[in-house]
Design an enzyme around this catalytic site. Structure first.
Site, PDB file in Angstrom:
ATOM      1  N   LYS A  53      69.120 -26.802  41.122  1.00 43.62           N
ATOM      2  CA  LYS A  53      69.375 -28.305  41.231  1.00 43.62           C
ATOM      3  C   LYS A  53      68.276 -29.261  40.691  1.00 43.62           C
ATOM      4  O   LYS A  53      67.171 -28.788  40.510  1.00 43.62           O
ATOM      5  CB  LYS A  53      69.467 -28.496  42.609  1.00 43.62           C
ATOM      6  CG  LYS A  53      68.297 -27.977  43.346  1.00 43.62           C
ATOM      7  CD  LYS A  53      68.119 -28.212  45.052  1.00 43.62           C
ATOM      8  CE  LYS A  53      67.095 -27.871  45.634  1.00 43.62           C
ATOM      9  NZ  LYS A  53      66.059 -28.493  45.233  1.00 43.62           N
ATOM     10  N   ASP A  89      64.205 -23.288  47.646  1.00 41.42           N
ATOM     11  CA  ASP A  89      62.877 -23.413  46.890  1.00 41.42           C
ATOM     12  C   ASP A  89      61.882 -22.748  47.119  1.00 41.42           C
ATOM     13  O   ASP A  89      60.684 -23.234  47.040  1.00 41.42           O
ATOM     14  CB  ASP A  89      62.610 -25.046  46.838  1.00 41.42           C
ATOM     15  CG  ASP A  89      63.811 -25.871  46.292  1.00 41.42           C
ATOM     16  OD1 ASP A  89      64.952 -25.134  45.926  1.00 41.42           O
ATOM     17  OD2 ASP A  89      63.798 -27.104  46.397  1.00 41.42           O
ATOM     18  N   CYS A 149      63.768 -30.815  50.737  1.00 45.13           N
ATOM     19  CA  CYS A 149      64.722 -30.086  50.364  1.00 45.13           C
ATOM     20  C   CYS A 149      65.576 -29.116  51.408  1.00 45.13           C
ATOM     21  O   CYS A 149      66.857 -29.267  51.440  1.00 45.13           O
ATOM     22  CB  CYS A 149      64.426 -29.110  49.135  1.00 45.13           C
ATOM     23  SG  CYS A 149      63.990 -29.974  47.677  1.00 45.13           S
TER      24      CYS A 149
HETATM   25  C1  VGL Z   1      61.061 -30.757  46.673  1.00 50.63           C
HETATM   26  C2  VGL Z   1      60.038 -32.313  46.228  1.00 50.63           C
HETATM   27  C3  VGL Z   1      60.594 -32.633  44.965  1.00 50.63           C
HETATM   28  C4  VGL Z   1      61.280 -29.616  47.660  1.00 50.63           C
HETATM   29  C5  VGL Z   1      61.621 -30.573  45.118  1.00 50.63           C
HETATM   30  O1  VGL Z   1      61.816 -28.422  47.241  1.00 50.63           O
HETATM   31  O2  VGL Z   1      61.233 -29.846  49.020  1.00 50.63           O
HETATM   32  N1  VGL Z   1      60.229 -31.731  47.134  1.00 50.63           N
HETATM   33  N2  VGL Z   1      61.473 -31.409  44.510  1.00 50.63           N
END
Ligand code: VGL
Ligand code: ZN
Length: 206
Positions: free
Chosen positions: A108, A10, A153
């Site tokens: 995702k 991410d 994540c």
């Molecule tokens: C994430 C919160 C919501 C992350 C993704 O990448 O850690 N955290 N969506």
């Protein structure tokens, strides 16, 4: 080296300072992640990829504010600001991220009613993303995980990797955390309790 894969979680604009769900100092990891990528033959990326109105957005629950929690059929869900909406600039990977070895990008969180912090299993804990099958088919069983955010994540990805039998190491300085009510300390405790290894990039001998 065959058998080994770097999993970059991410590294997207919305998690950068100024983004919709900014991770403090999240941008600092980009040069390090690029240096790490240069040392691996196999790299897999993840990309948080939510439809508008996603169940994890506070805006989808009248009266609820970001960072509050609600109970869903699959358990407790933290509510987030709208982030990483499919096709938006915020959902794009950081423009400086080196994608030369990004063999696979796992998207995702694309089911409207299920969140997914983990790159392996969605938050209902039963819907697989297909990543475990990909890694097994390619005989990649030693994983190094980095990216954003350490306590969400990255941690869920590392925990699920370990539970699926992968040798799993988190490269701590190539991650940054959100740290919501002690979530970072809890994440490390859980990861280390299940055999996820924790190293600094300087310790990476490859
Ligand atoms: C994430 C919160 C919501 C992350 C993704 O990448 O850690 N955290 N969506
Ligand atoms: Zn998300």
């Amino acid at each position: 080296m065959s058998g080994t894969c770097l999993v970059v979680v991410d590294v997207q604009n919305d998690f950068m300072p100024g983004g919709a769900l900014a991770v403090p100092r999240g941008d600092e990891i980009v040069p390090l992640v690029n240096r790490l990528e240069a040392r691996f033959e196999n790299v897999v990326l993840t990309q948080d990829w939510h439809p508008r109105g996603h169940i994890s957005f506070a805006s989808s629950h009248p009266g609820k504010k970001p960072f509050e929690t609600i109970e869903l059929s699959y358990g407790t869900q933290v509510l987030w600001p709208d982030h990483c909406v499919q096709g938006t600039a915020g959902a794009a990977l950081h423009f400086e991220l080196n994608l030369a070895k990004a063999h696979l990008v796992i998207r995702k969180g694309h089911h409207a009613g299920i969140d997914s912090y983990s790159a392996f299993l969605e938050a209902d804990r039963t819907t697989p993303t297909g990543l475990a099958g990909y890694l097994r088919e390619r005989k990649l069983d030693k994983l190094y995980v980095c990216g954003l955010a350490t306590d969400f994540c990255v941690a869920w990805t590392a925990l699920d990797a370990r539970a699926a039998g992968f040798d799993t190491t988190v490269i701590e300085d190539a991650c940054r955390a959100i740290d919501l009510d002690g979530s970072l300390a809890r994440a490390w405790q859980e990861m280390q309790g299940t055999g996820v290894k924790r190293i600094g990039s300087a310790e990476l001998k490859r």
